[in-house]
Design an enzyme around this catalytic site. Structure first.
Site, PDB file in Angstrom:
ATOM      1  CB  SER A   4      -0.800   0.348   1.410  1.00 31.33           C
ATOM      2  OG  SER A   4      -1.356   1.299   1.624  1.00 31.33           O
ATOM      3  CE1 TYR A  50      -4.128  -2.686   4.971  1.00 30.82           C
ATOM      4  CE2 TYR A  50      -3.264  -0.412   5.190  1.00 30.82           C
ATOM      5  CZ  TYR A  50      -3.458  -1.720   5.135  1.00 30.82           C
ATOM      6  OH  TYR A  50      -3.712  -1.626   2.916  1.00 30.82           O
ATOM      7  CE  LYS A  90      -1.179  -4.303   3.697  1.00 31.97           C
ATOM      8  NZ  LYS A  90      -1.861  -5.972   2.267  1.00 31.97           N
TER       9      LYS A  90
HETATM   10  C1  UD1 Z   1      -7.369   4.631   4.383  1.00 28.86           C
HETATM   11  C2  UD1 Z   1      -5.902   4.425   5.292  1.00 28.86           C
HETATM   12  C3  UD1 Z   1      -4.570   3.682   4.360  1.00 28.86           C
HETATM   13  C4  UD1 Z   1      -5.356   2.242   3.518  1.00 28.86           C
HETATM   14  C5  UD1 Z   1      -5.926   2.871   2.726  1.00 28.86           C
HETATM   15  C6  UD1 Z   1      -6.863   1.479   1.449  1.00 28.86           C
HETATM   16  C7  UD1 Z   1      -5.950   5.948   6.668  1.00 28.86           C
HETATM   17  C8  UD1 Z   1      -5.296   7.049   7.262  1.00 28.86           C
HETATM   18  N1  UD1 Z   1      -5.794   5.582   5.433  1.00 28.86           N
HETATM   19  O1  UD1 Z   1      -6.356   5.949   3.400  1.00 28.86           O
HETATM   20  O2  UD1 Z   1      -3.448   3.008   5.632  1.00 28.86           O
HETATM   21  O3  UD1 Z   1      -4.176   1.908   2.717  1.00 28.86           O
HETATM   22  O4  UD1 Z   1      -7.161   3.552   3.077  1.00 28.86           O
HETATM   23  O5  UD1 Z   1      -7.702   1.099   1.913  1.00 28.86           O
HETATM   24  O6  UD1 Z   1      -7.278   5.558   7.004  1.00 28.86           O
HETATM   25  N2  UD1 Z   1     -12.820  10.375   3.889  1.00 28.86           N
HETATM   26  C9  UD1 Z   1     -13.955  11.405   3.983  1.00 28.86           C
HETATM   27  N3  UD1 Z   1     -15.280  11.007   4.226  1.00 28.86           N
HETATM   28  C10 UD1 Z   1     -14.562   9.710   4.523  1.00 28.86           C
HETATM   29  C11 UD1 Z   1     -14.042   8.843   4.851  1.00 28.86           C
HETATM   30  C12 UD1 Z   1     -12.917   9.456   4.030  1.00 28.86           C
HETATM   31  O7  UD1 Z   1     -13.486  12.901   3.704  1.00 28.86           O
HETATM   32  O8  UD1 Z   1     -15.503   9.085   5.503  1.00 28.86           O
HETATM   33  C13 UD1 Z   1     -11.315  11.232   3.134  1.00 28.86           C
HETATM   34  C14 UD1 Z   1     -10.171  11.168   3.865  1.00 28.86           C
HETATM   35  O9  UD1 Z   1     -10.129  12.376   4.509  1.00 28.86           O
HETATM   36  C15 UD1 Z   1      -9.114  11.283   2.223  1.00 28.86           C
HETATM   37  C16 UD1 Z   1      -9.788  10.657   1.343  1.00 28.86           C
HETATM   38  O10 UD1 Z   1     -11.326  10.687   1.784  1.00 28.86           O
HETATM   39  O11 UD1 Z   1      -8.860  12.074   2.275  1.00 28.86           O
HETATM   40  C17 UD1 Z   1      -9.769   9.268   0.916  1.00 28.86           C
HETATM   41  O12 UD1 Z   1     -10.224   8.476   2.308  1.00 28.86           O
HETATM   42  P1  UD1 Z   1     -10.193   6.609   2.932  1.00 28.86           P
HETATM   43  O13 UD1 Z   1     -10.902   6.388   1.918  1.00 28.86           O
HETATM   44  O14 UD1 Z   1     -10.151   6.429   4.090  1.00 28.86           O
HETATM   45  O15 UD1 Z   1      -8.925   6.660   1.733  1.00 28.86           O
HETATM   46  P2  UD1 Z   1      -7.214   6.713   2.994  1.00 28.86           P
HETATM   47  O16 UD1 Z   1      -7.772   7.694   3.831  1.00 28.86           O
HETATM   48  O17 UD1 Z   1      -6.026   7.747   1.824  1.00 28.86           O
END
Ligand code: UD1
Length: 342
Positions: free
Chosen positions: A128, A153, A157
């Site tokens: 990842s 998690y 990795k």
């Molecule tokens: C997350 C994990 C990462 C993992 C990846 C794939 C964290 C900090 N990181 O990455 O370790 O490898 O998923 O499973 O959790 N967002 C919102 N509202 C939400 C959900 C997300 O605003 O309800 C935003 C987050 O702030 C982020 C973006 O959407 O900016 C993507 O979030 P997400 O899909 O959780 O991925 P990552 O945080 O990049």
């Protein structure tokens, strides 16, 4: 003619099922090892419906060395293992670190032990972009230093990659590629396989689709005070079918004998940065559905911006992401609408 047997651990899961389809299409014999702890066996039928071949299946908990050995012994004529089997809920891993380290690392260690015992030469590891932590520069190339991840998690990795690197140094006859995924989204165009939610989703896209479907009430946008065009964080969203195809390319690279090093890593992303608001706006445009969202405070551990340099994969694997953000969102939405009727 068959191109030989490949073991897919976690092959009923989200990325594993899409990869199984692409491998079958490319004439590999697929065997799926899965404990079904976070996936469903009916996915086997779906793979059959899409690809025309039903893979062999072993229900096995690979974190148990005896069970793992039994399954690998049975399929010791395989030439390759693709390792997807892992727990992946970031929040849960913070609450239950032992569970995460135990499951993700025991599974890996039992698999490479079997690899050595039975002479299974090639290994692909599902890693990842989380291994880069909060990068100082963008885009991220594979030469960037990896960092201790925020969550157990993510750290599992990073540690797994280090184990694999040491393994390949000690036993040069084994070849390994780690694939560092950026943000996988989307589903198969058939609507037959996709990401199956387990409880309330953590990741953005499943949360968005469930809000649009009325399963969840409101999407929280975690912060709009980042230094980006609209204040929301940037990620590199990549279609799961593109990712699946990258595994076929990585496998062909391993089998080609052209690898200079016997351990290598590749970023898998589009190279394009997309904000959370871009996702919401594109979703509303493509699906004509409204997302009920609210700006809230930043989520702990989130970084401002992550996107890949996808050059190395293009140059060495001949792989490039081709599917658009619109397609990723359309197929995710299509999957959300159909899977609940199954
Ligand atoms: C997350 C994990 C990462 C993992 C990846 C794939 C964290 C900090 N990181 O990455 O370790 O490898 O998923 O499973 O959790 N967002 C919102 N509202 C939400 C959900 C997300 O605003 O309800 C935003 C987050 O702030 C982020 C973006 O959407 O900016 C993507 O979030 P997400 O899909 O959780 O991925 P990552 O945080 O990049």
């Amino acid at each position: 003619m068959s191109r030989g047997k490949v073991i897919i651990t976690g092959g009923c899961g989200y990325i594993g099922s899409h990869t199984s389809v692409e491998l079958i299409k490319n004439k590999f014999d697929v065997v799926i090892f899965d404990d079904l702890s976070n996936s469903k066996e009916f996915i086997m039928d779906r793979i059959y419906q899409i690809a025309g071949v039903k893979p062999a299946f072993e229900k096995v908990d690979l974190s148990n060395p005896i069970e793992a050995d039994r399954a690998y012994y049975k399929h010791s004529d395989a030439h390759s293992i693709i390792n997807f089997a892992a727990f992946k809920a970031v929040g849960e891993s913070v609450e239950k670190p032992i569970l995460y380290y135990k499951n993700n690392l025991y599974t890996l260690i039992n698999s490479i032990e079997a690899q050595k015992k039975y002479g299974i030469k090639n290994f692909i590891f599902s890693s990842s972009a989380t291994v880069y932590g909060n990068p100082n520069r963008l885009p991220i190339t594979e030469s960037f230093q990896t960092k201790r991840a925020f969550s157990p998690y993510g750290n599992s990795k990073k540690i797994a990659e280090e184990i694999l690197e040491d393994f390949s140094k000690a036993y040069p006859e084994f070849k390994t590629i780690s694939l560092r995924y950026f943000n996988p989204i989307g589903a198969h165009e058939s609507g037959l396989i996709g990401e199956l939610p387990n409880g309330i989703p953590n990741n953005l896209l499943p949360y968005v689709t469930q809000c649009a479907a009325g399963v969840l009430k409101e999407l929280q946008v975690f912060g709009n005070d980042y230094n980006t065009k609209d204040g929301t964080p940037i990620r590199d969203y990549v279609h799961v079918v593109d990712l699946a195809k990258a595994h076929v390319k990585a496998l062909e690279r391993l089998l080609s004998g052209n690898m200079k090093e016997n351990y290598d890593v590749y970023n898998l992303g589009t190279g394009k940065g997309v904000t959370v608001m871009d996702i919401i706006n594109t979703f509303e445009k493509v699906t004509k559905e409204k997302i009920n969202y609210r700006i809230t405070k930043r989520r702990a551990g989130d970084v401002q911006a992550l996107f890949a340099s996808a050059e190395k994969a293009k140059n060495n694997l001949g792989w490039e992401a081709t599917l658009s953000l619109e397609n990723m969102i359309e197929t995710s939405w299509n999957w959300e609408k159909t899977f609940r009727d199954m």
